[in-house]
Motif scaffolding. Structure first.
Motif, short mmCIF file in Angstrom:
data_model
loop_
_atom_site.label_atom_id
_atom_site.label_comp_id
_atom_site.label_asym_id
_atom_site.label_seq_id
_atom_site.Cartn_x
_atom_site.Cartn_y
_atom_site.Cartn_z
N PHE A 368 5.33 -4.56 7.87
CA PHE A 368 5.58 -5.29 6.62
C PHE A 368 6.49 -6.49 6.85
CE2 PHE A 368 8.22 -6.23 2.98
CZ PHE A 368 7.26 -6.53 2.03
N VAL A 461 12.61 -7.38 -2.48
CA VAL A 461 11.81 -6.33 -1.84
C VAL A 461 12.67 -5.07 -1.75
CG1 VAL A 461 10.67 -5.58 0.28
CG2 VAL A 461 10.48 -7.98 -0.46
N MET A 463 12.73 -1.51 -0.06
CA MET A 463 12.14 -0.57 0.91
C MET A 463 12.49 0.83 0.43
SD MET A 463 11.01 -2.85 3.18
CE MET A 463 10.79 -2.11 4.79
N VAL A 508 3.42 -1.87 -2.51
CA VAL A 508 2.69 -1.79 -1.25
C VAL A 508 2.82 -0.37 -0.71
CG1 VAL A 508 2.53 -2.66 1.11
CG2 VAL A 508 3.15 -4.22 -0.73
N ILE A 514 -1.70 -5.46 2.93
CA ILE A 514 -0.35 -6.02 3.00
C ILE A 514 -0.35 -7.52 2.79
CG2 ILE A 514 1.66 -6.39 4.49
CD1 ILE A 514 1.15 -3.75 5.80
N VAL A 532 8.08 -1.24 -1.60
CA VAL A 532 7.40 -0.95 -0.34
C VAL A 532 7.65 0.52 -0.01
CG1 VAL A 532 7.21 -1.52 2.11
CG2 VAL A 532 7.72 -3.33 0.44
#
Length: 543
Positions: A368, A461, A463, A508, A514, A532
């Motif tokens: 990613f 983003v 994670m 995602v 992706i 993600v």
């Protein structure tokens, strides 16, 4: 003119463009008078993040960041942000309101000895007793914060001093001379010539760059010197981005969480130039090893850092930009270290680890982050938080012509979103991406409201693995998977969080395309939140 007006005038004289902060009665005279100025005001949602915003702004703009909060809990909430800036030598001026002068020491409502509390986290602190001292104090504060080894300076201003009348006309000092503070800028020419001779003699030289190179704005000089002499470069975490990631002379980050070939390169060198780095434990676990069988040159603007953790062969105090300009001037011929570079490229090739495929439903962090990096704009700013996401970002983010910033010395969770906001306000046309974990995200997600209020469009983003991942990883190895206080149960639905703050949302997982999702995420300059999905048992390094 009253004290509060004088503060605003001082900020105008210093060309301050934005102040991040939170209001309260003890700082209200200042916030009232700043309305008469063109200085932008950003109301953050918790005081710590005011310092983080100013931190990100300072690192990208190259100016002194400014934040202002009220007394008591407002001031104490700011301490972590001040300590974060201090650990990474980021120039800040932090303004705090204080109770009336005659009440100090009486334990009155919202009184806190903030100048005493931050003593170990600032370059200097002031408690303003006389309104007529405000111009001098602010001139000194900005000078201290932005010169030598940069860092935060605190100015604590009682409520009555903000409302007191100045005697005579406001006058801001044109120059400054502090008898006890005279930082060295130019390097000693005898030492500079010694270093050049060592570079000419060396068969296996290496440059290790730290955050001081960015602070000195010396990236161009470092690159030119390295390219002229074919000298390989490694970096500490704070030095990431001095060399583009894919530059043929760059061999990665050193330290416990760095690349093995970077550490090996530094250990096997016969000449080590440590530039703008503290030689701290995170970058150099065994300082005694890096001095074995080699000449070590330590270059830093702060003489206190040289010899603190390891004794150099050649110490060199001064501003890095000036010193490397002198190196280039004194360097009479280019040196060829192609054999050494071939050896290092061999180490790099041998150290390559084949990534295991992701478990069903999850995304490999490496896959990613590499694709995110490649699809981001060349001059984008990538802001990493703290935890596993930071380690993955350091290892896999590809810096092109942009910047990589993170909390290094203090390792403060929740740093990325407010720091990204500050970075974005330097130039709203810049693409700014904050990468965080789900734990760190929940420490600063209240700032999504600030982003919405002021149109600060940052891409975020998350994670997400449902754990405080870095601590879980430590407990995996140290306590045989006996986990304690690391599982994040009750996490919010990020799609609903995004909707609540009017942000676009992408997710995602193992079934996602992706590239397609990242392109949608980055397609415009609107704020967006991307989730993600990462395997909860994922480690920072493949074994």
């Amino acid at each position: 003119m009253i004290g509060a007006e004088a503060i605003v005038k001082c900020l105008e004289k210093e060309k301050t463009e934005v102040v991040f902060g939170y209001s309260g009665v003890a700082i209200d005279p200042f916030w009232n008078k700043i309305l008469e100025s063109d200085i932008k005001r950003v109301l953050i949602r918790t005081e710590q993040n005011a310092a983080h915003c100013a931190n990100g702004y300072a690192r990208i703009s190259g100016k002194v960041g400014v934040c202002a909060v009220t007394s008591g809990p407002g001031a104490t909430n700011l301490i972590t942000g001040i300590a974060t800036a201090y650990a990474d030598s980021i120039p800040l001026v932090a303004i705090t309101g204080q109770v009336n002068s005659d009440m100090i020491g009486s334990d009155v409502f919202q009184e806190a000895d903030i100048s005493g509390a931050v003593e170990s986290f600032v370059k200097y602190s002031y408690l303003v007793r006389d309104v007529n001292d405000i111009p001098r104090i602010f001139k000194e504060a900005f000078y201290l914060a932005g010169t030598g080894r940069k860092g935060p300076v605190l100015i604590d201003i009682p409520f009555d001093v903000q409302n007191a009348q100045l005697e005579g006309k406001f006058s801001y000092p044109e120059t400054i001379s502090m008898r006890t503070y005279k930082p060295t800028v130019k390097g000693n020419m005898v030492q500079i010539k010694k270093v050049i001779k060592e570079v000419e003699k060396a068969k296996r030289p290496i440059i290790c760059v730290g955050g001081g190179v960015h602070l000195s704005k010396a990236t161009a000089e470092i690159r030119e010197f390295a390219e002229l002499n074919s000298v390989p470069v490694v970096s500490t975490m704070m030095g990431i981005g001095v060399m583009p990631t894919e530059h043929p002379l760059y061999f990665g980050m050193v330290g416990n969480n760095g690349q093995s070939y970077a550490n090996r390169a530094m250990n096997e060198s016969d000449l080590l130039l440590m530039v703008g780095a503290r030689v701290a434990d995170r970058a150099v676990n065994r300082p005694d090893l890096i001095t074995e069988n080699k000449v070590m040159v330590h270059i830093d603007v702060d003489p206190a850092e040289i010899g603190k953790n390891v004794g150099p062969t050649i110490p060199l105090v001064g501003d890095i930009k000036h010193i490397f300009a002198d190196f280039l001037e004194q360097d009479e011929h280019a040196d060829d270290h192609s054999e050494w570079l071939d050896v290092l490229n061999g180490y790099k090739k041998d150290a390559a680890v084949k990534t295991k495929p992701a478990k069903s439903g999850y995304i490999k962090p490496k896959d990613f982050i590499v694709r995110l990096s490649e699809l981001m704009k060349d001059d984008a700013i990538y802001v990493a938080d703290v935890g596993q996401n930071q380690m993955w970002s350091c290892a896999y983010h590809i810096v092109k012509n942009g910047r990589f910033i993170t909390s290094g010395g203090m390792g403060t969770m929740g740093y990325s979103i407010p720091a990204a906001m500050g970075a974005k306000l330097v130039d709203k046309k810049k693409q700014v991406v904050a990468v965080t974990g789900d734990g760190a995200f929940q420490m600063s997600m209240m700032e999504l409201a600030t982003m919405r209020q002021y149109g600060i469009n940052v891409k975020i983003v998350v994670m997400k693995n449902g754990f405080l991942g870095m601590v879980r990883e430590h407990q995996h190895f140290a306590y045989n998977d006996n986990y304690s206080m690391v599982e994040l149960q009750g996490d919010p639905d990020l799609s609903l969080i995004a909707a609540a703050y009017g942000m676009e949302y992408e997710k995602v997982d193992g079934n996602s395309d992706i590239d397609a999702e990242i392109k949608k995420f980055l397609k415009d300059d609107k704020s967006a939140l991307m989730e993600v999905c990462v395997d909860p048992m994922e480690l920072t390094k493949e074994k």
